[in-house]
Scaffold this motif. Structure first.
Motif, mmCIF file in Angstrom:
data_model
loop_
_atom_site.group_PDB
_atom_site.id
_atom_site.type_symbol
_atom_site.label_atom_id
_atom_site.label_comp_id
_atom_site.label_asym_id
_atom_site.label_seq_id
_atom_site.Cartn_x
_atom_site.Cartn_y
_atom_site.Cartn_z
ATOM 1 N N VAL A 38 -90.080 48.522 -62.506
ATOM 2 C CA VAL A 38 -88.877 48.171 -62.749
ATOM 3 C C VAL A 38 -88.422 46.997 -61.799
ATOM 4 N N VAL A 39 -88.343 45.862 -62.347
ATOM 5 C CA VAL A 39 -87.736 44.619 -61.627
ATOM 6 C C VAL A 39 -86.410 44.561 -61.413
ATOM 7 N N THR A 40 -86.103 44.264 -59.968
ATOM 8 C CA THR A 40 -84.788 43.959 -59.704
ATOM 9 C C THR A 40 -84.353 42.779 -58.818
ATOM 10 N N ASN A 41 -83.536 41.995 -59.106
ATOM 11 C CA ASN A 41 -83.355 40.640 -57.844
ATOM 12 C C ASN A 41 -82.549 41.386 -56.841
ATOM 13 N N ARG A 42 -83.141 40.850 -55.827
ATOM 14 C CA ARG A 42 -82.334 41.273 -54.601
ATOM 15 C C ARG A 42 -82.216 40.194 -53.403
ATOM 16 N N ARG A 43 -81.212 40.223 -52.720
ATOM 17 C CA ARG A 43 -81.230 39.489 -51.467
ATOM 18 C C ARG A 43 -81.683 40.507 -50.392
ATOM 19 N N ILE A 44 -82.765 40.040 -49.362
ATOM 20 C CA ILE A 44 -82.972 40.647 -48.260
ATOM 21 C C ILE A 44 -82.794 39.704 -47.145
ATOM 22 N N THR A 45 -82.755 40.305 -45.884
ATOM 23 C CA THR A 45 -82.794 39.659 -44.671
ATOM 24 C C THR A 45 -83.859 40.378 -43.900
ATOM 25 N N VAL A 46 -84.984 39.482 -43.885
ATOM 26 C CA VAL A 46 -86.170 39.710 -43.359
ATOM 27 C C VAL A 46 -86.140 39.791 -41.660
ATOM 28 N N LYS A 47 -86.600 41.020 -41.115
ATOM 29 C CA LYS A 47 -86.643 41.230 -39.726
ATOM 30 C C LYS A 47 -87.953 41.241 -39.037
ATOM 31 N N SER A 48 -88.720 41.621 -39.664
ATOM 32 C CA SER A 48 -90.100 41.658 -39.083
ATOM 33 C C SER A 48 -91.371 41.567 -40.383
ATOM 34 N N LEU A 49 -92.480 41.279 -40.045
ATOM 35 C CA LEU A 49 -93.592 41.574 -40.776
ATOM 36 C C LEU A 49 -94.367 42.568 -40.244
ATOM 37 N N HIS A 50 -95.352 43.453 -41.268
ATOM 38 C CA HIS A 50 -96.065 44.413 -40.724
ATOM 39 C C HIS A 50 -97.498 44.361 -41.652
ATOM 40 N N GLY A 51 -98.617 44.838 -40.838
ATOM 41 C CA GLY A 51 -99.779 44.809 -41.626
ATOM 42 C C GLY A 51 -100.652 44.985 -40.468
ATOM 43 N N GLN A 52 -101.855 44.865 -41.174
ATOM 44 C CA GLN A 52 -103.103 44.878 -39.840
ATOM 45 C C GLN A 52 -103.574 43.582 -39.558
ATOM 46 N N LYS A 53 -104.361 42.854 -40.329
ATOM 47 C CA LYS A 53 -104.668 41.328 -40.114
ATOM 48 C C LYS A 53 -103.749 40.395 -40.847
ATOM 49 N N TYR A 54 -103.190 40.907 -42.176
ATOM 50 C CA TYR A 54 -102.132 40.135 -42.887
ATOM 51 C C TYR A 54 -100.923 40.857 -43.073
ATOM 52 N N PRO A 55 -100.083 40.434 -43.396
ATOM 53 C CA PRO A 55 -98.740 41.034 -43.661
ATOM 54 C C PRO A 55 -98.721 41.759 -45.008
ATOM 55 N N LYS A 56 -98.280 43.076 -45.039
ATOM 56 C CA LYS A 56 -98.375 43.856 -46.011
ATOM 57 C C LYS A 56 -96.717 44.525 -46.469
ATOM 58 N N PHE A 57 -95.903 44.728 -45.375
ATOM 59 C CA PHE A 57 -94.822 45.005 -45.482
ATOM 60 C C PHE A 57 -93.772 44.288 -44.811
ATOM 61 N N ALA A 58 -92.470 43.951 -45.440
ATOM 62 C CA ALA A 58 -91.409 43.015 -44.671
ATOM 63 C C ALA A 58 -90.377 44.359 -44.093
ATOM 64 N N LYS A 59 -90.129 44.452 -43.365
ATOM 65 C CA LYS A 59 -88.960 45.385 -42.723
ATOM 66 C C LYS A 59 -87.725 44.493 -42.856
ATOM 67 N N ALA A 60 -86.763 44.736 -43.711
ATOM 68 C CA ALA A 60 -85.593 43.912 -44.011
ATOM 69 C C ALA A 60 -84.490 44.706 -44.195
ATOM 70 N N TRP A 61 -83.224 43.959 -44.257
ATOM 71 C CA TRP A 61 -81.886 44.698 -44.680
ATOM 72 C C TRP A 61 -81.897 44.386 -46.150
ATOM 73 N N CYS A 62 -81.739 45.392 -47.098
ATOM 74 C CA CYS A 62 -81.741 45.275 -48.477
ATOM 75 C C CYS A 62 -80.040 45.085 -48.544
ATOM 76 N N HIS A 63 -79.464 43.820 -49.106
ATOM 77 C CA HIS A 63 -78.186 43.639 -49.518
ATOM 78 C C HIS A 63 -77.881 44.440 -50.664
ATOM 79 N N LEU A 64 -78.667 44.891 -51.785
ATOM 80 C CA LEU A 64 -78.517 45.609 -52.790
ATOM 81 C C LEU A 64 -77.979 46.978 -52.568
#
Length: 189
Positions: A38-64
């Protein structure tokens, strides 16, 4: 919370990996596909990027959803940086893109006259001509001269200041203090 919005793991067991970049405050508009597609349009404020060698997750505030979330970068179908309108490459190239953005000098238009007291107590008259923000620190570059110092040696010419080198920054014309130095310098980008 819809079924597709429920986390696949409990908050106690979810581990996004180490923070590859932190101290970010990036506002993105994204198209996000949840695990059910299911696709949604969201505004997020990204605080940090997580993963091992490359980013896999964005820790963010979801405005939705009005809460902090971890977004799987592979589920972000498109991302646009709100302030610049620039498309964000949400791939293994994301760190390179962010580093390139951070190391690029941006012109301050028009240049701003500042009075800067540095960490050693010297007072500078300074005309800020360029700025760049990198992670949680900003840097300004321009021309200036020392107008007050305990040392005999005076200096004038091109100079760069990191935000953490400044005890205070004020607008020369009004004497008004800029407040949070990092936030002020980052706002010039």
């Amino acid at each position: 919370m819809t079924t597709s919005d429920q986390p696949t793991t409990t908050p106690e067991t979810f581990n996004p990996g180490p923070a590859l970049r932190s101290g970010l405050n990036l506002i993105w508009d994204i198209e996000y596909a949840d695990r059910d597609g299911v696709v949604t349009n969201r505004r997020i404020t990204v605080k940090s990027l997580h993963g091992q060698k490359y980013p896999k997750f964005a820790k963010a505030w979801c405005h939705l959803r009005n809460e902090e979330r971890h977004f799987d970068l592979y589920n972000i179908q498109s991302a646009t940086e709100v302030l610049s309108g620039q498309q964000i490459p949400v791939t293994y190239q994301l760190l390179t893109f962010l580093n390139d953005q951070a190391t690029r000098w941006h012109p301050v238009e028009p240049p701003i006259s500042l009075t800067i007291t540095d960490a050693e107590g010297r007072v500078w008259l300074f005309k800020a001509e360029h700025v760049r923000a990198f992670q949680s620190s900003a840097t300004i570059r321009g021309h200036g001269q020392v107008i007050k110092s305990d040392k005999q040696r005076k200096w004038s010419g091109t100079k760069s200041f990191y935000a953490n080198m400044c005890q205070s920054i004020a607008f020369t014309e009004t004497g008004e203090d800029v407040g949070d130095i990092d936030a002020f310098l980052s706002s010039l980008v």
